[in-house]
Design a protein around this motif. Sequence first.
Motif, PDB file in Angstrom:
ATOM      1  N   TYR A 209      53.688  10.412 -26.589  1.00  0.00           N
ATOM      2  CA  TYR A 209      53.319   9.001 -26.519  1.00  0.00           C
ATOM      3  C   TYR A 209      51.833   8.759 -26.796  1.00  0.00           C
ATOM      4  CZ  TYR A 209      57.645   7.286 -24.255  1.00  0.00           C
ATOM      5  OH  TYR A 209      58.924   6.895 -23.981  1.00  0.00           O
ATOM      6  N   GLY A 210      50.982   9.681 -26.423  1.00  0.00           N
ATOM      7  CA  GLY A 210      49.551   9.418 -26.393  1.00  0.00           C
ATOM      8  C   GLY A 210      48.947   9.104 -27.744  1.00  0.00           C
ATOM      9  N   THR A 211      48.156   8.054 -27.806  1.00  0.00           N
ATOM     10  CA  THR A 211      47.443   7.746 -29.049  1.00  0.00           C
ATOM     11  C   THR A 211      46.491   8.880 -29.400  1.00  0.00           C
ATOM     12  OG1 THR A 211      47.520   5.418 -28.415  1.00  0.00           O
ATOM     13  CG2 THR A 211      46.062   5.992 -30.240  1.00  0.00           C
ATOM     14  N   ASP A 212      45.820   9.429 -28.386  1.00  0.00           N
ATOM     15  CA  ASP A 212      44.857  10.499 -28.634  1.00  0.00           C
ATOM     16  C   ASP A 212      45.510  11.759 -29.165  1.00  0.00           C
ATOM     17  OD1 ASP A 212      46.217  10.783 -26.258  1.00  0.00           O
ATOM     18  OD2 ASP A 212      44.531  11.666 -25.158  1.00  0.00           O
ATOM     19  N   THR A 213      46.743  12.023 -28.758  1.00  0.00           N
ATOM     20  CA  THR A 213      47.418  13.255 -29.148  1.00  0.00           C
ATOM     21  C   THR A 213      48.382  13.087 -30.315  1.00  0.00           C
ATOM     22  OG1 THR A 213      49.028  12.773 -27.403  1.00  0.00           O
ATOM     23  CG2 THR A 213      47.257  14.310 -26.860  1.00  0.00           C
ATOM     24  N   HIS A 214      48.574  11.869 -30.797  1.00  0.00           N
ATOM     25  CA  HIS A 214      49.621  11.677 -31.803  1.00  0.00           C
ATOM     26  C   HIS A 214      49.223  10.694 -32.917  1.00  0.00           C
ATOM     27  CE1 HIS A 214      54.313  11.827 -32.231  1.00  0.00           C
ATOM     28  NE2 HIS A 214      53.700  12.092 -33.360  1.00  0.00           N
ATOM     29  N   PHE A 215      47.927  10.587 -33.192  1.00  0.00           N
ATOM     30  CA  PHE A 215      47.544   9.713 -34.301  1.00  0.00           C
ATOM     31  C   PHE A 215      47.226  10.509 -35.566  1.00  0.00           C
ATOM     32  CE2 PHE A 215      43.271  10.568 -32.594  1.00  0.00           C
ATOM     33  CZ  PHE A 215      42.544  10.796 -33.754  1.00  0.00           C
ATOM     34  N   PHE A 216      47.466  11.824 -35.546  1.00  0.00           N
ATOM     35  CA  PHE A 216      47.037  12.653 -36.674  1.00  0.00           C
ATOM     36  C   PHE A 216      47.771  12.302 -37.970  1.00  0.00           C
ATOM     37  CE2 PHE A 216      49.783  15.060 -33.771  1.00  0.00           C
ATOM     38  CZ  PHE A 216      50.912  15.298 -34.552  1.00  0.00           C
ATOM     39  N   GLY A 217      49.021  11.836 -37.872  1.00  0.00           N
ATOM     40  CA  GLY A 217      49.730  11.422 -39.083  1.00  0.00           C
ATOM     41  C   GLY A 217      49.064  10.226 -39.734  1.00  0.00           C
ATOM     42  N   LEU A 218      48.651   9.260 -38.935  1.00  0.00           N
ATOM     43  CA  LEU A 218      47.931   8.098 -39.452  1.00  0.00           C
ATOM     44  C   LEU A 218      46.617   8.525 -40.099  1.00  0.00           C
ATOM     45  CD1 LEU A 218      48.586   5.935 -36.313  1.00  0.00           C
ATOM     46  CD2 LEU A 218      49.296   5.261 -38.607  1.00  0.00           C
ATOM     47  N   ALA A 219      45.903   9.437 -39.454  1.00  0.00           N
ATOM     48  CA  ALA A 219      44.616   9.888 -39.992  1.00  0.00           C
ATOM     49  C   ALA A 219      44.795  10.659 -41.295  1.00  0.00           C
ATOM     50  CB  ALA A 219      43.902  10.752 -38.953  1.00  0.00           C
ATOM     51  N   LEU A 220      45.842  11.482 -41.385  1.00  0.00           N
ATOM     52  CA  LEU A 220      46.072  12.229 -42.624  1.00  0.00           C
ATOM     53  C   LEU A 220      46.472  11.290 -43.762  1.00  0.00           C
ATOM     54  CD1 LEU A 220      47.943  15.391 -41.281  1.00  0.00           C
ATOM     55  CD2 LEU A 220      45.604  15.258 -42.174  1.00  0.00           C
ATOM     56  N   GLY A 221      47.264  10.263 -43.453  1.00  0.00           N
ATOM     57  CA  GLY A 221      47.590   9.275 -44.485  1.00  0.00           C
ATOM     58  C   GLY A 221      46.350   8.550 -44.962  1.00  0.00           C
ATOM     59  N   ALA A 222      45.456   8.221 -44.022  1.00  0.00           N
ATOM     60  CA  ALA A 222      44.203   7.564 -44.396  1.00  0.00           C
ATOM     61  C   ALA A 222      43.344   8.485 -45.257  1.00  0.00           C
ATOM     62  CB  ALA A 222      43.447   7.154 -43.130  1.00  0.00           C
ATOM     63  N   ALA A 223      43.288   9.772 -44.885  1.00  0.00           N
ATOM     64  CA  ALA A 223      42.501  10.727 -45.666  1.00  0.00           C
ATOM     65  C   ALA A 223      43.037  10.842 -47.084  1.00  0.00           C
ATOM     66  CB  ALA A 223      42.516  12.093 -44.977  1.00  0.00           C
ATOM     67  N   LEU A 224      44.363  10.862 -47.223  1.00  0.00           N
ATOM     68  CA  LEU A 224      44.955  10.942 -48.569  1.00  0.00           C
ATOM     69  C   LEU A 224      44.570   9.730 -49.404  1.00  0.00           C
ATOM     70  CD1 LEU A 224      46.900  12.333 -50.560  1.00  0.00           C
ATOM     71  CD2 LEU A 224      48.768  11.013 -49.497  1.00  0.00           C
ATOM     72  N   ALA A 225      44.614   8.541 -48.820  1.00  0.00           N
ATOM     73  CA  ALA A 225      44.237   7.334 -49.555  1.00  0.00           C
ATOM     74  C   ALA A 225      42.779   7.392 -49.994  1.00  0.00           C
ATOM     75  CB  ALA A 225      44.482   6.099 -48.686  1.00  0.00           C
ATOM     76  N   LEU A 226      41.904   7.883 -49.134  1.00  0.00           N
ATOM     77  CA  LEU A 226      40.487   7.968 -49.493  1.00  0.00           C
ATOM     78  C   LEU A 226      40.239   9.022 -50.561  1.00  0.00           C
ATOM     79  CD1 LEU A 226      38.885   7.654 -45.946  1.00  0.00           C
ATOM     80  CD2 LEU A 226      38.909   5.929 -47.764  1.00  0.00           C
ATOM     81  N   MET A 227      40.980  10.121 -50.516  1.00  0.00           N
ATOM     82  CA  MET A 227      40.823  11.154 -51.538  1.00  0.00           C
ATOM     83  C   MET A 227      41.280  10.669 -52.904  1.00  0.00           C
ATOM     84  SD  MET A 227      41.751  14.820 -49.754  1.00  0.00           S
ATOM     85  CE  MET A 227      43.284  14.314 -48.994  1.00  0.00           C
ATOM     86  N   LEU A 228      42.289   9.806 -52.917  1.00  0.00           N
ATOM     87  CA  LEU A 228      42.825   9.319 -54.190  1.00  0.00           C
ATOM     88  C   LEU A 228      42.146   8.040 -54.666  1.00  0.00           C
ATOM     89  CD1 LEU A 228      46.641   9.921 -53.611  1.00  0.00           C
ATOM     90  CD2 LEU A 228      45.024  11.348 -54.867  1.00  0.00           C
ATOM     91  N   ASP A 229      41.296   7.455 -53.862  1.00  0.00           N
ATOM     92  CA  ASP A 229      40.612   6.214 -54.231  1.00  0.00           C
ATOM     93  C   ASP A 229      39.798   6.417 -55.500  1.00  0.00           C
ATOM     94  OD1 ASP A 229      39.325   3.767 -54.286  1.00  0.00           O
ATOM     95  OD2 ASP A 229      37.717   4.472 -52.958  1.00  0.00           O
TER      96      ASP A 229
END
Length: 641
Positions: A209-229
């Motif tokens: 449930y924890g935002t701190d322990t389970h936001f890594f998918g969101l962060a990796l998706g964001a990283a992919l978007a920035l890499m492809l920008d």
Amino acid sequence: MSAHSYSEVAPLPAPTQGRRHLAGLDGLRALAVLAVIAYHYAPAGMPGGFIGVDVFFVISGFLITGLLVGSIGRREPMGRFWLRRARRLLPALVIVVLVCSTAALFVGGDVLAGIGSQIGGAFTFSSNWVYIALDQSYFTADAPQLFRNLWSLAVEEQFYLLWPLLAVLLLTRMPRRGRAILPIVLAFVSVLLMVVLYPQGGDPSRVYYGTDTHFFGLALGAALALMLDGSARWDPYGTESGGERFTRRWAPAIGVLALALLAVYAVFVPDTSPFNYDGGLLLVSLLAAALVWSVTRSGSVLGRVLDMRPLRAIGVRSYGLYLWHWPVFVLVTAAFAVRTDASPWTVSLIALAISAVATWLSYRFIETPVRTKGFGVLSRPFSGAWRGRPALLAATGAASVLLVVGVVGTSAAAIEGTKGTAAQQQIEAGQRAIEQARRSPPPAPTAPPSGRTGSTPAPLPSKPAPASSPSAAPATVTPPTPRDGSQISAIGDSVMLASAPALVQAFPGIDIDAVVSRSPRDAPGILAQKAKAGTLRSTVIIGLGTNGYLGTGTLDRDLAAVGPDRRIVFVNIYADRPWLGEVDDDLAAFVTAHPNTTALADWHDAIASHVNLLGPDHIHPGGEGGVLYASCVASALDRLR
């Protein structure tokens, strides 16, 4: 402003910007939501379908970051971004919560448990932390929360409350090639927290449930978007470089492999596996990111396949379908609880049909108009009819007010009606009994008249009521003669927890470790930990199986964990679960194969003819049901002597 200013920010194409539809993402959404539905509706067939949420996280992080890049590049106020998010999310959410809360009031029973805190969490996007604070499990099959699925929406929105502010700094202060570093670092910090905080052998709900322990998918998706920008890969007519050649050559194979591995994971890795929380969900997120990278490239064949009309139709409505499918399933299950002849498949198909219709209506008449034209669009269909017709205006206004007041009022009544639900009362009574027993010294056990230290099974009515007649006259169950429980350790799930008051009375001094949602596969680890700590007693009672299959080798590992000098009483199960027959058969066969060290407490046969001793959920025993549970255990202990 530094040299890396707004002028250097190249907007990332996204569907809402009108640049180009990113192929395959709607299809991926469809597969993700179907996996989650399969996990909830038929967990035996897809025990790992919960990873669909992690795929959603990656897609969402990718798309929202793309929108942020475009918004910041156009120097739009950040408030406009958050307004668009509100227009996208709130209409469907409000409708689902109000309609399902109203329905819960009419269904009644245990679906009302904790609904007030759930509604509060839903409308403040804090559901995940509400469930953590209340120590409510995501994985329980016994007393599910009506709006349990809103935890993931809360994680997303909490992430996007802060991520836009960080994105502004990244896009205006950092070189293009270094922008993805921060979200990648944040992702691995989140993974590390999940690994460190995961309680080995315990309920993983906190780290799930924890935002701190389970936001890594969101962060990796964001990283992919920035890499492809700004990459030429978005332009089918761009000059091909080494990176584009690699993409053209390897992206199709990588995408197919990633999709296949995700499918294997969904079918074979259950939610109880420690692998999920020791890096497995990170692997899922990385595979999802690779899949997104593959299908969104120009000319992707896999992207076109995933864009097939049926998948795309589901994908564009996946948000609403995700919101509706779980509360509808809980409500339909509760409505059919009194019908013991109702097949689980019948319940699932009815819930799926209702969810599909509700999703279509919400998407067509509420979500799409509000998203494209704003909240004011909901009143526009009436504006023309109102002109020059004050009576019609008054009637329409009054009807609208009555409808809103009625729905909100019944939702408020549902909140008030949460008190006194049966399963919740039974479980809370068990928790109080365990805590009180731990604080108080056990009373001296009374010797049975015959001089034996054991007891006989509790007498039952001479003409037992059939299982399909829960309204039959209640049985009078004689409690087993109390005996010394100081050498008994009991490990179980919420069924044992609901029976704890009777177990404490029957076995003064017993050590009970029972929690809601515990899987039978957790038992070997718990037993080994207690044995290592020196707290595992000479006789062990294991009452698990309500929440899932035993799994290959679980019983052998139980026996190995307790060691050769201890004995085990296994309690079989009685619950409307697809794994009931397999679990009970496996337990019976195992006890037969190990007659000197194990015994079976036949809870299933004892309670099958007396379901009137169970709560409305037909799983948790009430007061006399708990006494019958303790009698079954006492009888099994006698056979071990």
